[in-house]
Design a protein around this motif. Structure first.
Motif, PDB file in Angstrom:
ATOM      1  N   GLU A 294      44.585  33.588  39.646  1.00  0.00           N
ATOM      2  CA  GLU A 294      43.730  33.784  38.481  1.00  0.00           C
ATOM      3  C   GLU A 294      42.435  32.980  38.614  1.00  0.00           C
ATOM      4  O   GLU A 294      41.384  33.410  38.128  1.00  0.00           O
ATOM      5  CB  GLU A 294      44.475  33.380  37.218  1.00  0.00           C
ATOM      6  N   TRP A 295      42.516  31.817  39.245  1.00  0.00           N
ATOM      7  CA  TRP A 295      41.307  31.014  39.453  1.00  0.00           C
ATOM      8  C   TRP A 295      40.356  31.718  40.421  1.00  0.00           C
ATOM      9  O   TRP A 295      39.137  31.745  40.210  1.00  0.00           O
ATOM     10  CB  TRP A 295      41.684  29.626  39.977  1.00  0.00           C
ATOM     11  N   GLY A 296      40.926  32.290  41.466  1.00  0.00           N
ATOM     12  CA  GLY A 296      40.095  33.042  42.400  1.00  0.00           C
ATOM     13  C   GLY A 296      39.464  34.255  41.757  1.00  0.00           C
ATOM     14  O   GLY A 296      38.292  34.566  41.983  1.00  0.00           O
ATOM     15  N   ASP A 297      40.245  34.956  40.918  1.00  0.00           N
ATOM     16  CA  ASP A 297      39.717  36.126  40.217  1.00  0.00           C
ATOM     17  C   ASP A 297      38.506  35.757  39.368  1.00  0.00           C
ATOM     18  O   ASP A 297      37.527  36.504  39.295  1.00  0.00           O
ATOM     19  CB  ASP A 297      40.789  36.726  39.296  1.00  0.00           C
ATOM     20  N   ARG A 298      38.583  34.611  38.718  1.00  0.00           N
ATOM     21  CA  ARG A 298      37.553  34.237  37.754  1.00  0.00           C
ATOM     22  C   ARG A 298      36.319  33.611  38.398  1.00  0.00           C
ATOM     23  O   ARG A 298      35.197  33.860  37.962  1.00  0.00           O
ATOM     24  CB  ARG A 298      38.132  33.280  36.718  1.00  0.00           C
ATOM     25  N   TYR A 299      36.529  32.816  39.442  1.00  0.00           N
ATOM     26  CA  TYR A 299      35.426  31.976  39.909  1.00  0.00           C
ATOM     27  C   TYR A 299      34.897  32.309  41.307  1.00  0.00           C
ATOM     28  O   TYR A 299      33.860  31.775  41.707  1.00  0.00           O
ATOM     29  CB  TYR A 299      35.837  30.504  39.885  1.00  0.00           C
ATOM     30  N   LEU A 300      35.564  33.180  42.051  1.00  0.00           N
ATOM     31  CA  LEU A 300      35.104  33.494  43.394  1.00  0.00           C
ATOM     32  C   LEU A 300      34.590  34.927  43.448  1.00  0.00           C
ATOM     33  O   LEU A 300      35.116  35.819  42.778  1.00  0.00           O
ATOM     34  CB  LEU A 300      36.235  33.315  44.410  1.00  0.00           C
ATOM     35  N   ASP A 301      33.566  35.150  44.257  1.00  0.00           N
ATOM     36  CA  ASP A 301      33.063  36.498  44.479  1.00  0.00           C
ATOM     37  C   ASP A 301      34.117  37.316  45.221  1.00  0.00           C
ATOM     38  O   ASP A 301      34.945  36.777  45.962  1.00  0.00           O
ATOM     39  CB  ASP A 301      31.776  36.457  45.316  1.00  0.00           C
ATOM     40  N   SER A 302      34.043  38.635  45.042  1.00  0.00           N
ATOM     41  CA  SER A 302      35.050  39.504  45.647  1.00  0.00           C
ATOM     42  C   SER A 302      35.026  39.458  47.168  1.00  0.00           C
ATOM     43  O   SER A 302      36.028  39.747  47.821  1.00  0.00           O
ATOM     44  CB  SER A 302      34.854  40.943  45.178  1.00  0.00           C
ATOM     45  N   ASN A 303      33.877  39.077  47.748  1.00  0.00           N
ATOM     46  CA  ASN A 303      33.835  38.956  49.208  1.00  0.00           C
ATOM     47  C   ASN A 303      34.476  37.655  49.690  1.00  0.00           C
ATOM     48  O   ASN A 303      34.770  37.492  50.862  1.00  0.00           O
ATOM     49  CB  ASN A 303      32.396  39.048  49.719  1.00  0.00           C
ATOM     50  N   GLU A 304      34.704  36.712  48.761  1.00  0.00           N
ATOM     51  CA  GLU A 304      35.387  35.471  49.093  1.00  0.00           C
ATOM     52  C   GLU A 304      36.886  35.577  48.848  1.00  0.00           C
ATOM     53  O   GLU A 304      37.691  34.990  49.589  1.00  0.00           O
ATOM     54  CB  GLU A 304      34.846  34.312  48.250  1.00  0.00           C
ATOM     55  N   TYR A 305      37.259  36.333  47.797  1.00  0.00           N
ATOM     56  CA  TYR A 305      38.660  36.394  47.411  1.00  0.00           C
ATOM     57  C   TYR A 305      38.909  37.639  46.581  1.00  0.00           C
ATOM     58  O   TYR A 305      38.129  37.962  45.682  1.00  0.00           O
ATOM     59  CB  TYR A 305      39.044  35.155  46.588  1.00  0.00           C
ATOM     60  N   SER A 306      39.991  38.313  46.883  1.00  0.00           N
ATOM     61  CA  SER A 306      40.355  39.488  46.082  1.00  0.00           C
ATOM     62  C   SER A 306      41.859  39.711  46.159  1.00  0.00           C
ATOM     63  O   SER A 306      42.463  39.577  47.229  1.00  0.00           O
ATOM     64  CB  SER A 306      39.637  40.740  46.596  1.00  0.00           C
TER      65      SER A 306
END
Length: 241
Positions: A208-220
């Motif tokens: 959930e942290w990745g979903d909220r704070y990282l760009d989709s090219n960094e994390y999905s």
């Protein structure tokens, strides 16, 4: 060691176990923690003792197991570890890394005759499950007590049913062990996990942290959720006719 014979000490007005094993656990945690994480694990122990001692279903518990679990519960946090730490894996979610490291610590440092399979499992479960509220609060008193303290440190007294932790008690603990930017540290650890061990984050709250704070090219997590796995492996469609 029987609970009623445990040596204790009083910290911020809270009575906590003071055994040689708990001292070793604190030393081990200090070696593998940032300042904010170390203060967090100490507050988690203190809050857990306050809350669990007031609740009838957790008052009678293995207090040393509770203390060791609370002290070692965030060994799986990646930030703050020595280089090439033996505690961290590439394949396990951080809670499991922490639980495995705590069990290895106990097998190395604890007296085998005092720590049977059941006690070891209590500590492992308390750490591995501490982020899963829908499960952990149905476990044994030691496991619940550990999570009561951890959750209280993030939520504060007002969100605990029955108000077993007062603001005066809370503030006394915070004065002893200041927060030191815990929430920023938590975010940094969660995002570090998303970037460096993404496969361990898809089915849990870390993602959930990745979903909220990282760009989709960094994390999905697209296509990586449990639902995606089940729908792409639909065995009903492959049933012989």
């Amino acid at each position: 060691m029987a609970t009623d014979t445990l040596p204790t000490k009083v910290v911020a007005g809270v009575t906590v176990p003071d055994t040689p094993l708990v001292t070793k656990a604190l030393e081990f945690a200090r070696e593998h923690s940032t300042d904010y994480t170390y203060n967090h694990i100490n507050r988690s122990l203190l809050f857990g003792c306050i809350i669990a001692d007031k609740l009838p279903h957790t008052k009678e518990r293995d207090r040393e197991a509770h203390a060791v679990a609370a002290v070692l519960h965030d060994l799986g946090f990646p930030i703050g570890h020595p280089p090439h730490s033996e505690v961290l894996s590439q394949e396990n979610r951080f809670e499991v890394d922490g639980a495995n490291a705590a069990r290895a610590f106990l097998k190395r440092e604890a007296k085998a005759e005092e720590w049977d399979k059941h006690r070891l499992q209590l500590v492992w479960d308390a750490i591995a499950l501490h982020t899963i509220g829908s499960v952990v609060f149905h476990k044994e008193p030691e496991v619940q007590a550990c999570s009561f303290g951890i959750w209280a440190d993030f939520q504060g007294p007002d969100r605990i049913p029955g108000n077993p932790l007062t603001w005066d008690e809370y503030n006394a603990v915070i004065k002893e062990y200041p927060r030191l930017g815990l929430m920023k540290g938590l975010k940094d650890n969660m995002l570090h996990l998303c970037k460096t061990k993404p496969e361990t984050t898809f089915d849990n709250t870390v993602g959930e942290w990745g979903d909220r704070y990282l760009d989709s090219n960094e994390y999905s997590r697209k296509g990586r959720l449990t639902q995606d796995l089940l729908e792409t492996c639909d065995l009903d469609e492959k049933e012989p006719k």
